[in-house]
Motif scaffolding. Structure first.
Motif, PDB file in Angstrom:
ATOM      1  N   PHE A 195       0.862  -1.177   0.000  1.00 13.26           N
ATOM      2  CA  PHE A 195       0.000   0.000   0.000  1.00 13.26           C
ATOM      3  C   PHE A 195       0.897   1.225   0.000  1.00 13.26           C
ATOM      4  O   PHE A 195       1.667   1.433   0.927  1.00 13.26           O
ATOM      5  N   MET A 196       0.798   2.019  -1.075  1.00 14.60           N
ATOM      6  CA  MET A 196       1.731   3.128  -1.270  1.00 14.60           C
ATOM      7  C   MET A 196       0.978   4.433  -1.509  1.00 14.60           C
ATOM      8  O   MET A 196      -0.177   4.426  -1.924  1.00 14.60           O
ATOM      9  N   MET A 197       1.682   5.547  -1.306  1.00 11.61           N
ATOM     10  CA  MET A 197       1.186   6.870  -1.674  1.00 11.61           C
ATOM     11  C   MET A 197       2.308   7.602  -2.390  1.00 11.61           C
ATOM     12  O   MET A 197       3.481   7.432  -2.069  1.00 11.61           O
ATOM     13  N   TYR A 198       1.899   8.413  -3.357  1.00 11.12           N
ATOM     14  CA  TYR A 198       2.855   9.163  -4.171  1.00 11.12           C
ATOM     15  C   TYR A 198       2.285  10.546  -4.408  1.00 11.12           C
ATOM     16  O   TYR A 198       1.080  10.691  -4.687  1.00 11.12           O
ATOM     17  N   GLU A 199       3.124  11.565  -4.322  1.00 12.79           N
ATOM     18  CA  GLU A 199       2.660  12.938  -4.493  1.00 12.79           C
ATOM     19  C   GLU A 199       2.187  13.200  -5.924  1.00 12.79           C
ATOM     20  O   GLU A 199       2.904  12.929  -6.892  1.00 12.79           O
ATOM     21  N   ARG A 200       0.971  13.745  -6.039  1.00 12.22           N
ATOM     22  CA  ARG A 200       0.389  14.044  -7.346  1.00 12.22           C
ATOM     23  C   ARG A 200       1.261  14.980  -8.180  1.00 12.22           C
ATOM     24  O   ARG A 200       1.367  14.810  -9.385  1.00 12.22           O
ATOM     25  N   LYS A 201       1.863  15.964  -7.534  1.00 11.05           N
ATOM     26  CA  LYS A 201       2.625  16.959  -8.285  1.00 11.05           C
ATOM     27  C   LYS A 201       3.802  16.343  -9.043  1.00 11.05           C
ATOM     28  O   LYS A 201       4.302  16.911 -10.003  1.00 11.05           O
ATOM     29  N   GLU A 202       4.248  15.153  -8.621  1.00  6.38           N
ATOM     30  CA  GLU A 202       5.375  14.482  -9.270  1.00  6.38           C
ATOM     31  C   GLU A 202       4.948  13.619 -10.460  1.00  6.38           C
ATOM     32  O   GLU A 202       5.763  13.289 -11.315  1.00  6.38           O
ATOM     33  N   LEU A 203       3.684  13.243 -10.514  1.00  4.70           N
ATOM     34  CA  LEU A 203       3.238  12.265 -11.498  1.00  4.70           C
ATOM     35  C   LEU A 203       3.345  12.725 -12.951  1.00  4.70           C
ATOM     36  O   LEU A 203       3.827  11.958 -13.795  1.00  4.70           O
ATOM     37  N   PRO A 204       2.943  13.947 -13.313  1.00  2.81           N
ATOM     38  CA  PRO A 204       3.072  14.349 -14.722  1.00  2.81           C
ATOM     39  C   PRO A 204       4.515  14.272 -15.237  1.00  2.81           C
ATOM     40  O   PRO A 204       4.753  13.822 -16.360  1.00  2.81           O
ATOM     41  N   GLY A 205       5.475  14.685 -14.429  1.00  2.69           N
ATOM     42  CA  GLY A 205       6.871  14.600 -14.830  1.00  2.69           C
ATOM     43  C   GLY A 205       7.340  13.170 -14.992  1.00  2.69           C
ATOM     44  O   GLY A 205       8.091  12.843 -15.918  1.00  2.69           O
ATOM     45  N   TYR A 206       6.895  12.316 -14.102  1.00  2.00           N
ATOM     46  CA  TYR A 206       7.270  10.902 -14.164  1.00  2.00           C
ATOM     47  C   TYR A 206       6.691  10.234 -15.407  1.00  2.00           C
ATOM     48  O   TYR A 206       7.375   9.485 -16.103  1.00  2.00           O
ATOM     49  N   GLY A 224       5.430  11.868 -18.083  1.00  6.19           N
ATOM     50  CA  GLY A 224       5.669  12.640 -19.292  1.00  6.19           C
ATOM     51  C   GLY A 224       4.389  13.111 -19.961  1.00  6.19           C
ATOM     52  O   GLY A 224       4.377  13.403 -21.160  1.00  6.19           O
ATOM     53  N   THR A 225       3.311  13.207 -19.199  1.00  6.88           N
ATOM     54  CA  THR A 225       2.034  13.676 -19.738  1.00  6.88           C
ATOM     55  C   THR A 225       1.197  14.252 -18.602  1.00  6.88           C
ATOM     56  O   THR A 225       1.434  13.949 -17.429  1.00  6.88           O
ATOM     57  N   GLU A 226       0.240  15.084 -18.949  1.00  2.00           N
ATOM     58  CA  GLU A 226      -0.651  15.656 -17.951  1.00  2.00           C
ATOM     59  C   GLU A 226      -1.638  14.596 -17.467  1.00  2.00           C
ATOM     60  O   GLU A 226      -1.993  13.674 -18.205  1.00  2.00           O
ATOM     61  N   VAL A 227      -2.084  14.735 -16.233  1.00  2.00           N
ATOM     62  CA  VAL A 227      -3.073  13.834 -15.653  1.00  2.00           C
ATOM     63  C   VAL A 227      -4.168  14.670 -14.997  1.00  2.00           C
ATOM     64  O   VAL A 227      -3.979  15.854 -14.734  1.00  2.00           O
ATOM     65  N   SER A 228      -5.313  14.065 -14.745  1.00  2.00           N
ATOM     66  CA  SER A 228      -6.404  14.762 -14.067  1.00  2.00           C
ATOM     67  C   SER A 228      -6.834  13.944 -12.852  1.00  2.00           C
ATOM     68  O   SER A 228      -6.569  12.738 -12.766  1.00  2.00           O
ATOM     69  N   TYR A 229      -7.521  14.620 -11.945  1.00  4.85           N
ATOM     70  CA  TYR A 229      -7.936  13.997 -10.696  1.00  4.85           C
ATOM     71  C   TYR A 229      -9.374  14.383 -10.387  1.00  4.85           C
ATOM     72  O   TYR A 229      -9.832  15.451 -10.774  1.00  4.85           O
ATOM     73  N   PRO A 230     -10.091  13.541  -9.639  1.00  8.49           N
ATOM     74  CA  PRO A 230     -11.462  13.889  -9.249  1.00  8.49           C
ATOM     75  C   PRO A 230     -11.463  15.003  -8.206  1.00  8.49           C
ATOM     76  O   PRO A 230     -10.482  15.199  -7.490  1.00  8.49           O
ATOM     77  N   ASN A 231     -12.567  15.715  -8.144  1.00  8.34           N
ATOM     78  CA  ASN A 231     -12.773  16.730  -7.111  1.00  8.34           C
ATOM     79  C   ASN A 231     -13.872  16.256  -6.171  1.00  8.34           C
ATOM     80  O   ASN A 231     -14.771  15.529  -6.579  1.00  8.34           O
TER      81      ASN A 231
END
Length: 135
Positions: free
Chosen positions: A48-59, A61-68
């Protein structure tokens, strides 16, 4: 042999707040020093892991979206031994600061179920398929 999932991860805005919630409110063990964009809990059966959202697009190489708001795209489910355990655990975590969504109830399919939210709006089901008789 079939496919076997090794881990699941949640992409989070505030890793510190989220790890504290899962550690301090839900009681999931973690040995994380507070550094880096990744944290992994000590959890038997599946990682069970967690990863910071702000790092994901760079990792990626594309933009991502998230639910509100309330994230209705998945749930984390906790299975307790008895129906009465659901009521006790639900009250404990809500009294500790979790946001209640669905108060404990016995479902027509025979499960006792309830839902809370973590600090970022992810649904966590606290349930039981046990033999309890709470209604």
């Amino acid at each position: 042999m079939g496919l076997k999932f090794d881990a699941f991860g949640i992409f989070v805005n505030d890793l510190k707040v989220m790890t504290e919630f899962y550690r301090d409110i839900l009681g999931v063990e973690i040995q994380w020093d507070g550094n880096g964009p990744h944290a992994e809990f000590l959890h038997e059966g599946i990682r069970f892991m967690m990863y910071e959202r702000k790092e994901l697009p760079g990792y990626l190489g594309t933009e991502v979206s998230y639910p509100n708001g309330i994230n209705g795209t998945f749930e984390l489910a906790i299975d307790l031994p008895e129906f009465s355990d659901v009521d006790i655990e639900f009250k404990r975590v809500v009294d500790s600061g979790a946001t209640p969504v669905l108060y404990p109830r016995t479902e027509p399919w025979g499960m006792r179920s309830s839902f809370i939210l973590d600090p970022e709006g992810n649904l966590i089901e606290i349930g039981s398929w046990g033999k309890g008789k709470n209604k």
